[in-house]
Design a protein around this motif. Structure first.
Motif, PDB file in Angstrom:
ATOM      1  N   UNK A  76      41.778  10.148  11.191  1.00 50.72           N
ATOM      2  CA  UNK A  76      41.890  11.181  12.227  1.00 50.72           C
ATOM      3  C   UNK A  76      41.191  10.649  13.461  1.00 50.72           C
ATOM      4  N   UNK A  77      41.863  10.754  14.613  1.00 49.97           N
ATOM      5  CA  UNK A  77      41.275  10.182  15.823  1.00 49.97           C
ATOM      6  C   UNK A  77      41.830  10.923  17.036  1.00 49.97           C
ATOM      7  N   UNK A  78      41.332  10.550  18.203  1.00 46.20           N
ATOM      8  CA  UNK A  78      41.787  11.166  19.452  1.00 46.20           C
ATOM      9  C   UNK A  78      41.518  10.215  20.598  1.00 46.20           C
ATOM     10  N   UNK A  79      42.233  10.401  21.689  1.00 45.19           N
ATOM     11  CA  UNK A  79      41.973   9.619  22.896  1.00 45.19           C
ATOM     12  C   UNK A  79      42.455  10.407  24.102  1.00 45.19           C
ATOM     13  N   UNK A  80      41.921  10.037  25.246  1.00 42.89           N
ATOM     14  CA  UNK A  80      42.334  10.628  26.518  1.00 42.89           C
ATOM     15  C   UNK A  80      42.862   9.522  27.414  1.00 42.89           C
ATOM     16  N   UNK A  81      44.011   9.756  28.017  1.00 40.60           N
ATOM     17  CA  UNK A  81      44.574   8.827  28.977  1.00 40.60           C
ATOM     18  C   UNK A  81      44.623   9.457  30.350  1.00 40.60           C
ATOM     19  N   UNK A  82      45.238   8.773  31.275  1.00 37.38           N
ATOM     20  CA  UNK A  82      45.337   9.317  32.621  1.00 37.38           C
ATOM     21  C   UNK A  82      46.389  10.419  32.720  1.00 37.38           C
ATOM     22  N   UNK A  83      47.390  10.383  31.842  1.00 39.07           N
ATOM     23  CA  UNK A  83      48.453  11.381  31.934  1.00 39.07           C
ATOM     24  C   UNK A  83      48.551  12.288  30.720  1.00 39.07           C
ATOM     25  N   UNK A  84      47.828  12.012  29.655  1.00 43.92           N
ATOM     26  CA  UNK A  84      47.881  12.858  28.467  1.00 43.92           C
ATOM     27  C   UNK A  84      46.644  12.630  27.622  1.00 43.92           C
ATOM     28  N   UNK A  85      46.449  13.533  26.655  1.00 45.23           N
ATOM     29  CA  UNK A  85      45.428  13.364  25.624  1.00 45.23           C
ATOM     30  C   UNK A  85      46.120  13.553  24.283  1.00 45.23           C
TER      31      UNK A  85
END
Length: 429
Positions: A76-85
């Motif tokens: 299970x993981x997560x990330x944030x980008x410039x246009x979406x999370x």
């Protein structure tokens, strides 16, 4: 083609059953990344990505959340980008209900406990410090801040230390409430999944998502990129890290695939132009490569390398000269065929993993508003011609539009504008 549906309140679902695998990959995508942050909100999208894990309605404490995650047996993981999370996981089919339960709680019922947020804020500040201590990360941040000055693409996804240090429950709750809403969520699943049972699993999440938008659905434009040369000294670094970047097409553009071919010829492998010129012929660096970043209304073709500080100017001159050669003379048929084969191979390999399929579907839907089959994507690559690559090389590899970020330079040996104004003949020296 995957199954697609839209809930009555605007949440889109994509489900791609893959009979040949025994795992399930699910992603809950939020169509709001750091580019959607208003002035004064920089870093909040990433702050939310961290803090929702600190407690939800079903998993009220970090330890309870951690134990539930470990009981998945997968990831299970997560990330944030410039246009979406994105919040995503991969499990065996038997654990799919538990994965959907956790992901659903993360995007609907975070508690934002004040004490937990204070602790996590310190973790994020450490992450910012770590990024600043990693030259490859920091030179890229410096590139973005100067290539698109004043635009949403310019500020760091992590935010500024002095600003993030002030975020608490009120800021987190306000940003979450306006962002994590039904029309802003895309749910994508791939692998050992049956359509109707999966729809039944996510139904409680769909019902819990707030309805309607609290913004106009339009983020600020990225603005025009500008050429620049930035020298940033760092005495403690033994190498100079470099990013050279040209403006490139956005996600949706007729030349997007051709620019991908061009990028691969320049720096996509051991026989690429830049690898041969900078490493093999002149021993200027250990690694060099190119990569493309596409956004809604902008993009960049970037060259990344590191070298001894006293050789940075030569590396930049030779890299610029090699780009000038390609711009003036184009590429060979052999280079075109080799790049196409590599791009096709990478594409096919990426479709053999449930997680990669999930990411590919989400990327296409979020950024191109369409979904192409594997055969259609391969056909796009095959349709690229020598003439098209020659044309995009002339348009993209414009020395007057080049931006250069150098980290770890010596003050007496910094990159200069005249280093970019070189003749193509230098590549033969």
């Amino acid at each position: 083609m995957p199954y697609r549906s839209i809930s009555p309140h605007g949440t889109e679902l994509l489900i791609d059953p893959i009979p040949s695998v025994r795992s399930c990959s699910v992603g809950f995508w939020v169509k709001r990344g750091s580019c959607w942050e208003l002035p004064g909100e920089e870093g909040l999208a990433h702050f939310i990505e961290h803090t929702v894990f600190k407690g939800t309605a079903k998993f009220p404490e970090p330890q309870v959340m951690a134990e539930a995650t470990d009981h998945l047996g997968g990831s299970l993981d997560a990330f944030t980008g410039k246009e979406s999370a994105c919040f995503y996981g991969k499990v065996l089919k038997e654990k799919l209900p538990d994965l959907v339960s956790i992901l659903g709680d993360l995007v609907t019922t975070p508690t934002f406990d004040g004490e937990e947020l204070a602790r996590e804020r310190k973790v994020i500040l450490e992450e910012i410090s770590q990024s600043e201590d990693q030259p490859d990360d920091w030179v890229s941040e410096l590139f973005y801040s100067h290539f698109w000055p004043g635009s949403p693409l310019a500020h760091s996804i992590l935010g500024r230390r002095e600003q993030v240090g002030t975020y608490g429950r009120d800021e987190a709750r306000a940003f979450f409430d306006k962002t994590y809403r039904a029309p802003n969520i895309l749910i994508v699943a791939a692998g050992d999944i049956e359509v109707q049972p999966f729809l039944d699993l996510v139904q409680p999440v769909l019902e819990a998502l707030p309805r309607g938008l609290r913004d106009d659905g339009v983020r600020p434009a990225s603005g025009r990129p500008r050429p620049f040369v930035l020298n940033t000294p760092r005495k403690e670094l033994q190498q100079t890290s470099l990013v050279l970047g040209f403006p490139a097409p956005p996600h949706v553009h007729p030349d997007r695939v051709a620019v991908g071919v061009l990028s691969h010829v320049l720096g996509g492998g051991m026989s690429s132009r830049l690898f041969m010129e900078l490493r093999e012929k002149n021993a200027l660096c250990y690694q060099v490569g190119t990569y493309l970043t596409h956004y809604r209304d902008a993009g960049a073709l970037q060259i990344s390398a590191s070298c001894a500080p006293e050789r940075a100017r030569e590396l930049v001159r030779r890299a610029a000269a090699e780009c000038a050669k390609v711009r003036e003379a184009g590429i060979t048929r052999e280079e075109l065929d080799r790049a196409k084969l590599q791009l096709r191979t990478n594409l096919v390999f990426s479709q053999e993993s449930a997680t990669s399929r999930m990411f590919s579907l989400a990327y296409q839907r979020l950024h191109t508003d369409t979904i192409l089959s594997l055969d259609q994507q391969i056909a796009e690559i095959e349709e690229v011609s020598l003439d098209q690559v020659q044309r995009v090389a002339r348009e993209v590899l414009d020395p007057g539009a080049l931006g250069v970020s150098a980290l770890g330079v010596r003050r007496s040996a910094g990159i200069r504008k005249e280093d970019l104004a070189v003749c193509a003949g230098m590549g033969n020296s």
